[in-house]
Design an enzyme around this catalytic site. Sequence first.
Site, PDB file in Angstrom:
ATOM      1  N   CYS A  13       4.134  11.014   6.167  1.00 37.50           N
ATOM      2  CA  CYS A  13       4.617  10.211   5.077  1.00 37.50           C
ATOM      3  C   CYS A  13       3.708  10.438   3.842  1.00 37.50           C
ATOM      4  CB  CYS A  13       4.675   8.942   5.511  1.00 37.50           C
ATOM      5  SG  CYS A  13       3.107   8.123   5.717  1.00 37.50           S
ATOM      6  N   HIS A  75      -5.506   2.537   5.578  1.00 42.98           N
ATOM      7  CA  HIS A  75      -5.440   1.191   6.011  1.00 42.98           C
ATOM      8  C   HIS A  75      -5.653   0.097   5.243  1.00 42.98           C
ATOM      9  CE1 HIS A  75      -5.830   4.161   9.472  1.00 42.98           C
ATOM     10  NE2 HIS A  75      -4.645   3.817   9.736  1.00 42.98           N
ATOM     11  N   CYS A  97      -3.019   3.445   1.250  1.00 47.89           N
ATOM     12  CA  CYS A  97      -1.805   3.601   0.909  1.00 47.89           C
ATOM     13  C   CYS A  97      -1.079   2.779  -0.336  1.00 47.89           C
ATOM     14  CB  CYS A  97      -0.947   3.643   2.027  1.00 47.89           C
ATOM     15  SG  CYS A  97       1.089   3.879   1.816  1.00 47.89           S
ATOM     16  N   HIS A 125      -5.516  -4.494  14.159  1.00 46.46           N
ATOM     17  CA  HIS A 125      -5.154  -3.398  13.298  1.00 46.46           C
ATOM     18  C   HIS A 125      -5.967  -3.157  12.040  1.00 46.46           C
ATOM     19  CE1 HIS A 125      -2.719  -0.240  11.310  1.00 46.46           C
ATOM     20  NE2 HIS A 125      -2.327  -0.052  12.485  1.00 46.46           N
ATOM     21  N   GLU A 127      -5.307  -1.891   9.148  1.00 44.35           N
ATOM     22  CA  GLU A 127      -4.281  -2.601   7.892  1.00 44.35           C
ATOM     23  C   GLU A 127      -4.387  -4.016   7.827  1.00 44.35           C
ATOM     24  OE1 GLU A 127       0.028  -2.739   6.356  1.00 44.35           O
ATOM     25  OE2 GLU A 127      -0.327  -0.953   7.593  1.00 44.35           O
ATOM     26  N   CYS A 195       7.731  -0.584   4.799  1.00 44.51           N
ATOM     27  CA  CYS A 195       7.249   1.192   4.320  1.00 44.51           C
ATOM     28  C   CYS A 195       8.530   1.913   4.745  1.00 44.51           C
ATOM     29  CB  CYS A 195       6.120   1.419   5.182  1.00 44.51           C
ATOM     30  SG  CYS A 195       5.879   3.231   5.240  1.00 44.51           S
ATOM     31  N   SER A 223      -1.956   4.661  16.916  1.00 48.81           N
ATOM     32  CA  SER A 223      -0.951   4.675  15.576  1.00 48.81           C
ATOM     33  C   SER A 223       0.089   3.800  16.248  1.00 48.81           C
ATOM     34  CB  SER A 223      -0.396   5.922  15.386  1.00 48.81           C
ATOM     35  OG  SER A 223       0.724   5.958  14.740  1.00 48.81           O
ATOM     36  N   ASN A 225       2.691   2.882  14.169  1.00 45.46           N
ATOM     37  CA  ASN A 225       4.076   3.275  13.994  1.00 45.46           C
ATOM     38  C   ASN A 225       4.506   4.267  15.032  1.00 45.46           C
ATOM     39  OD1 ASN A 225       4.118   6.363  12.573  1.00 45.46           O
ATOM     40  ND2 ASN A 225       2.407   5.296  12.292  1.00 45.46           N
TER      41      ASN A 225
END
Length: 317
Positions: A13, A75, A97, A125, A127, A195, A223, A225
């Site tokens: 991405c 993150h 990001c 996580h 993030e 996102c 990951s 996602n």
Amino acid sequence: MMKVLLAQPRGFCAGVIRAIDIVDRALDKVGAPVFVRHEIVHNRHVVETLRAKGAVFVEELSDVPDGAVTVFSAHGVAREVEKAAAARGLPVIDATCPLVTKVHVQGRKYVRRGRVLVLIGHAGHPEVVGTLGQIEGEVHLVGTPEEVAALPVAEDAPVSYITQTTLAVDDTRAIIAALRARFADVTGPDTADICYATQNRQAAVRDLCAQADLLLVVGSSKSSNSRRLREIGEEMGKPSYLLDDGSELDPAWLDGVRTVGLTAGASAPEELVQSVIAAIAALHPVTVETLDGIEETLQFRLPPALDRLPSRNRAAA
């Protein structure tokens, strides 16, 4: 003949492309080593490629030598980390990001308005850790509708929510619905604000599973996602597997399969997708087709701090 259907979109991405580009350009400009706090993105192959170029990945800021160029991962990091880096005078390039930064800004806005803030995400996580550390004041973390019921918050309290960017849209909707069912005054971003890459890849996997007998997701087990893409395949009744690259393909997965659906998480490079196709082709004659889907064209600007780094040529002079 076995058919391999490729999801569109899949793989990198804009946020991941930007983060990797930041490390590459920093290395080009100042030379090795460049220190990166945590893995720049959750993919072993990406990390190993950058390490071979001279990136050094560390878990804590204390592991970074004085004066060394330091990159924060995509993150995001807590404000304490930012302050610690500033106190040491470290030249920092923030690869967070922009969509994660947007979540931080939303969260701080809600807290300033005096609202109770709920973060929808997975505990631990990176993030989520960074987001919790970016917002002054109490933040309640929930990952399931059941956890909403256990929140120590009065039902008449004004509540706002923000979300981890890599969550499943359906799961997020369920948690938001639980918040609205329990509290009278709830505000937060629409699920469309999650996102774009997460939403697009999840929608593409649903389209893929409508035609495939088997789903393969290229991505790291770290990951969020990527794991969610595999879970969507299972929810749609298809055998679904997560693998780092073609070397992890189990030939038994292909038994009785005529159409393989293949996608990749947002931090997995296309070369790994191709390695899976090659592994399948080594076992069966294949045709490869890409499904119609969204062509992602979004690009994020690189941080100005990159331009302020002294080039190695200038430093040598």
